[in-house]
Design a protein around this motif. Structure first.
Motif, short mmCIF file in Angstrom:
data_model
loop_
_atom_site.label_atom_id
_atom_site.label_comp_id
_atom_site.label_asym_id
_atom_site.label_seq_id
_atom_site.Cartn_x
_atom_site.Cartn_y
_atom_site.Cartn_z
N ALA A 45 -22.88 2.20 -5.93
CA ALA A 45 -22.17 0.92 -5.80
C ALA A 45 -20.70 1.08 -6.16
O ALA A 45 -19.83 0.47 -5.52
CB ALA A 45 -22.82 -0.13 -6.69
N ILE A 46 -20.41 1.92 -7.15
CA ILE A 46 -19.01 2.16 -7.54
C ILE A 46 -18.22 2.66 -6.34
O ILE A 46 -17.11 2.21 -6.05
CB ILE A 46 -18.93 3.18 -8.70
N VAL A 47 -18.84 3.60 -5.62
CA VAL A 47 -18.17 4.17 -4.45
C VAL A 47 -17.83 3.07 -3.44
O VAL A 47 -16.72 2.99 -2.92
CB VAL A 47 -19.05 5.25 -3.80
N ALA A 48 -18.82 2.21 -3.19
CA ALA A 48 -18.59 1.13 -2.23
C ALA A 48 -17.52 0.17 -2.74
O ALA A 48 -16.67 -0.30 -1.99
CB ALA A 48 -19.90 0.39 -1.97
N LEU A 49 -17.55 -0.08 -4.06
CA LEU A 49 -16.57 -1.00 -4.64
C LEU A 49 -15.14 -0.45 -4.53
O LEU A 49 -14.19 -1.22 -4.32
CB LEU A 49 -16.89 -1.24 -6.12
N VAL A 50 -15.02 0.86 -4.65
CA VAL A 50 -13.68 1.46 -4.58
C VAL A 50 -13.06 1.16 -3.22
O VAL A 50 -11.88 0.80 -3.13
CB VAL A 50 -13.75 2.99 -4.82
N ILE A 51 -13.85 1.29 -2.17
CA ILE A 51 -13.34 1.01 -0.82
C ILE A 51 -12.88 -0.44 -0.71
O ILE A 51 -11.77 -0.73 -0.25
CB ILE A 51 -14.44 1.30 0.23
N VAL A 52 -13.72 -1.35 -1.18
CA VAL A 52 -13.35 -2.77 -1.12
C VAL A 52 -12.09 -3.00 -1.95
O VAL A 52 -11.14 -3.65 -1.50
CB VAL A 52 -14.51 -3.64 -1.64
N GLY A 53 -12.07 -2.43 -3.16
CA GLY A 53 -10.93 -2.58 -4.05
C GLY A 53 -9.65 -2.05 -3.42
O GLY A 53 -8.58 -2.64 -3.56
N LEU A 54 -9.79 -0.94 -2.73
CA LEU A 54 -8.65 -0.30 -2.07
C LEU A 54 -8.00 -1.27 -1.09
O LEU A 54 -6.78 -1.50 -1.12
CB LEU A 54 -9.15 0.94 -1.35
N PHE A 55 -8.81 -1.85 -0.21
CA PHE A 55 -8.28 -2.81 0.76
C PHE A 55 -7.69 -4.02 0.05
O PHE A 55 -6.59 -4.47 0.37
CB PHE A 55 -9.38 -3.27 1.73
N TRP A 56 -8.43 -4.54 -0.92
CA TRP A 56 -8.00 -5.76 -1.58
C TRP A 56 -6.67 -5.56 -2.31
O TRP A 56 -5.74 -6.36 -2.20
CB TRP A 56 -9.08 -6.26 -2.54
N GLN A 57 -6.61 -4.45 -3.06
CA GLN A 57 -5.43 -4.16 -3.85
C GLN A 57 -4.17 -4.06 -2.98
O GLN A 57 -3.14 -4.68 -3.26
CB GLN A 57 -5.66 -2.82 -4.57
N LEU A 58 -4.29 -3.32 -1.89
CA LEU A 58 -3.13 -3.15 -1.01
C LEU A 58 -2.77 -4.47 -0.34
O LEU A 58 -1.59 -4.80 -0.19
CB LEU A 58 -3.40 -2.07 0.05
N PHE A 59 -3.79 -5.24 0.01
CA PHE A 59 -3.52 -6.53 0.64
C PHE A 59 -2.82 -7.47 -0.34
O PHE A 59 -1.80 -8.08 -0.02
CB PHE A 59 -4.82 -7.16 1.14
N MET B 267 -14.70 7.48 3.46
CA MET B 267 -13.80 7.55 2.31
C MET B 267 -13.16 8.93 2.20
O MET B 267 -12.01 9.07 1.77
CB MET B 267 -14.61 7.26 1.05
N ALA B 268 -13.92 9.95 2.60
CA ALA B 268 -13.38 11.31 2.53
C ALA B 268 -12.19 11.49 3.46
O ALA B 268 -11.41 12.41 3.30
CB ALA B 268 -14.48 12.33 2.86
N GLY B 269 -12.05 10.60 4.44
CA GLY B 269 -10.96 10.76 5.39
C GLY B 269 -9.79 9.82 5.16
O GLY B 269 -8.87 9.78 5.96
N ILE B 270 -9.83 9.08 4.08
CA ILE B 270 -8.75 8.13 3.82
C ILE B 270 -7.54 8.85 3.21
O ILE B 270 -7.71 9.71 2.36
CB ILE B 270 -9.28 6.99 2.91
N PRO B 271 -6.33 8.52 3.67
CA PRO B 271 -5.15 9.23 3.17
C PRO B 271 -5.03 9.13 1.65
O PRO B 271 -5.20 8.06 1.07
CB PRO B 271 -3.98 8.48 3.82
N SER B 272 -4.76 10.28 1.02
CA SER B 272 -4.75 10.30 -0.44
C SER B 272 -3.59 9.46 -0.99
O SER B 272 -3.66 8.97 -2.11
CB SER B 272 -4.67 11.73 -0.95
N ILE B 273 -2.56 9.26 -0.19
CA ILE B 273 -1.43 8.49 -0.70
C ILE B 273 -1.81 7.02 -0.90
O ILE B 273 -1.35 6.36 -1.84
CB ILE B 273 -0.19 8.63 0.21
N THR B 274 -2.71 6.50 -0.05
CA THR B 274 -3.12 5.11 -0.23
C THR B 274 -3.98 4.98 -1.50
O THR B 274 -3.96 3.95 -2.16
CB THR B 274 -3.91 4.58 0.98
N ILE B 275 -4.72 6.05 -1.81
CA ILE B 275 -5.50 6.02 -3.05
C ILE B 275 -4.56 6.02 -4.25
O ILE B 275 -4.78 5.33 -5.24
CB ILE B 275 -6.48 7.21 -3.09
N GLY B 276 -3.47 6.77 -4.13
CA GLY B 276 -2.45 6.75 -5.18
C GLY B 276 -1.88 5.36 -5.38
O GLY B 276 -1.71 4.89 -6.52
#
Lengths: 323, 300
Positions: free
Chosen positions: A35-49, B130-139
């Motif tokens: 679930a953490i892995v899935a949350l990270v993806i959601v968080g990633l989009f949300w945070q940048l948005f 997720m393995a293919g997402i640019p590392s800079i966006t993760i930063g």
């Protein structure tokens, strides 16, 4: 999936299914990790948005239709960076795919095992070299070569075509194209090799028995069969090229203007972030985060398409451990 | 037609076919494409040798005791080393492993042991994407999550970004390796009355352990070379520090910094750092390769 029953012996399950606290805890922990892995993806989009909302409200649709990027006047149009990303990635995609498919065919169809294995390993090692090291090499070795030798040859022979009529420098669009081609080659090659190897040998044998040459067998029997997998491989490479940051930042020359020719300095979406974010504040920073959001959406979409294509061909055999 | 005698098997063909123009053209095409394939294979390995050659040529002169043991001098003053970057890289990569490996292995266990259903497919797909997402966006994600909230850059933020990059790599390999464990082993454990969690922890995991260790090493070699996610999280630091709540230096980030800098001795040190970094990664790759063959490879 052929392997799907391996982990779950059907008979044992009925015994195991009785409630056991240990099992419950363990399942929960494993599930939580997933679930953490899935949350990270959601968080990633949300945070940048969330962080780019300011810029989204400020520039609106003009953000993606304007080529003017002028932080001091709070004008933000990313079309020039999108152009930089598209040009470099498509160039890399085309050339890397052609070379990678030829190499993959060589490895699967021609080379004996003792040649194929080391060659395949050497090409894959290219993927192990860090992005910054590519960048360093790109500036001090490849860039110098392009400026002194390759560039002048191109401008003198093809200079009558406007696209090639420029001044070759150490850094520029062309350097970025070449470095990206080298960087995505191993990805495309490895996946192409796996899908080509997955073509049943009966396909080849059938057409060889009809008197085809080896190339005809490849063209008529092997390539059509592997086509969507190779496409998936190419698109995976494209995703890498689009998201590649530091190597490109080092060699592309960093200019916010729309490139005029193949040797112009330019920016890609990823490299403008890497280069400007540390100094950016306020709206400028928010605009860069909107670039990142755009980049994330694009690479996410490309990756989804690529995965689906590769999965369809290997039919869940999971031929690849990575990529 | 002397050329025809070179073709294997051409002796079996009738003279009619041998003189056939069409046949000659087909054979020419076959040869041309074979040549193209061999040529492509040669062309594909050239960049690797060129890169390694220049790494050694330009990097070796920069290696010295001072390079490993001294911290950077202030800009413009020659000498100094990259001790702080080596230590910083070590700390952040180590911390990223501490944070990322348990989650990754947990996700891997979930996928292989409980993931043969819809939920598993979804997670599996997310991990692959997720393995293919640019590392800079993760930063940038970690920048918003940690740096903005704390108000300062930190080694911890850098490690967190690296951990996020690490998870999909290790999770995928863990799943693969767990699925390779023979069913009979699990059944033997169940037959002895062991519950499922005990079977996984005491039988399946230990059996797959070499494979998982490989995955961890691959992940390690991947994040050791990452600079993009560190730019806005760990930032970088001129000075030696082991405090993860302060900005921290790392090898890839210092290579990037020196490569864009104006001084020749910076460039020399950038080459030397690259040489060290690539040497570490290639050694890991070779070890993994000899242990596990071609199924797993190091990727940046």
């Amino acid at each position: 999936m052929a392997v799907s029953t391996l982990g779950q012996p059907k008979r044992a399950k009925s015994l195991v299914n009785r409630f056991k606290p240990g099992d419950w805890v363990f399942t929960t922990l494993a599930g939580a990790a997933a679930a953490i892995v899935a949350l990270v993806i959601v968080g990633l989009f949300w945070q940048l948005f969330a962080q780019s909302r300011e810029a989204i409200g400020h520039a609106g649709i003009g953000f993606v239709t304007s080529t003017t990027w002028d932080p001091s006047h709070e004008t933000f149009g990313v079309l020039a960076f999108v152009a930089g990303t598209v040009i470099t990635s498509v160039f890399a995609l085309v050339f890397a795919t052609i070379i990678a498919v030829l190499v993959a065919l060589f490895l699967v169809e021609i080379a004996p095992q003792r040649v194929a294995r080391p060659v395949s390993y050497l090409v894959e090692l290219l993927a192990a070299i860090p992005s910054v090291v590519y960048g360093l090499w790109g500036i001090f070795v490849m860039g110098v070569f392009i400026r002194d030798h390759f560039g002048p040859v191109v401008t003198s022979t093809l200079g009558w075509i406007p696209v090639f009529d420029g001044t070759p420098l150490i850094t520029g669009l062309f350097s970025a194209c070449i470095i990206l081609t080298i960087m995505i080659l191993p990805t495309v090659m490895a996946v192409s090799r796996d899908v080509i190897a997955a073509v049943p040998s009966s396909q080849r044998e059938g057409i060889l028995a009809l008197g085809a040459t080896r190339w005809e067998a490849i063209r008529i029997a092997v390539l059509p069969y592997a086509r969507s997998g190779v496409m998936g491989a190419a698109i995976l490479g494209l995703a890498r090229a689009v998201g590649e940051t530091l190597a490109v930042t080092l060699v592309i020359g960093n200019s916010v203007k729309l490139p005029e020719n193949i040797f112009s300095p330019a920016y890609t979406m990823a490299s403008v972030i890497a280069n400007q974010f540390p100094e950016a504040t306020g709206l400028h920073r928010s605009a860069l985060l909107e670039v990142a959001l755009l980049l994330l959406v694009i690479t996410f979409f490309i990756n989804v398409v690529a995965r689906l294509l590769v999965w369809r061909v290997t039919k869940g055999q999971r031929a690849m451990v990575q990529e | 037609m002397t050329a025809n005698t070179n073709v294997p098997g051409s002796g079996d063909l009738s003279p009619l076919v041998r003189s056939d123009f069409l046949y000659r053209r087909r054979r020419m095409m076959d040869r041309a494409m074979t040549l193209a394939m061999v040529g492509a294979a040669i062309a594909a390995v050239i960049p690797l040798f060129l890169i390694l050659f220049y790494l050694v040529k330009e990097g070796v002169p920069g290696l010295s005791l001072e390079f490993f043991t001294a911290d950077p001098n202030r800009p413009g003053r020659e000498g100094g080393g990259v001790h702080n970057a080596i230590v910083g890289s070590g700390i952040m990569v180590g911390l990223a492993l501490l944070m990322g490996v348990p989650v990754a292995i947990g996700a891997g266990i979930f996928l292989s042991e409980y993931g043969q259903n819809r939920a598993g497919s979804v997670v599996r797909f997310i991990i692959e994407v997720m393995a293919g997402i640019p590392s800079i966006t993760i930063g940038l994600f970690v920048y918003g999550l940690v740096v903005l909230r704390q108000g300062h850059f930190s080694g911890f933020a850098g490690a967190l970004a690296l951990a996020i990059i690490l998870v999909p790599i290790i999770a995928r390999i863990t799943e693969e390796m767990l699925l390779l464990v023979p069913r009979s082993l699990r059944e033997a454990s169940y037959a002895l009355g062991a519950p499922r969690w005990k079977t996984v922890l005491r039988v399946v995991l230990p059996t797959a352990m070499p494979g998982i260790v490989t995955g961890v090493m691959l992940g390690l070699s991947r994040i050791a070379g990452e600079a993009a996610p560190l730019l806005f999280t760990a930032l970088g630091n001129q000075f030696y520090t082991t405090d993860i709540s302060t900005p921290m230096d790392s090898l890839p980030r210092r290579i990037y910094y020196y490569a864009t800098g104006p001084y020749d001795y910076w460039h020399e040190q950038a080459w030397a750092m690259s040489l060290v970094l690539v040497a570490i990664i290639l050694v890991i790759s070779l070890v993994v390769r000899t242990l596990f063959g071609s199924r797993v490879t190091v990727r940046q």
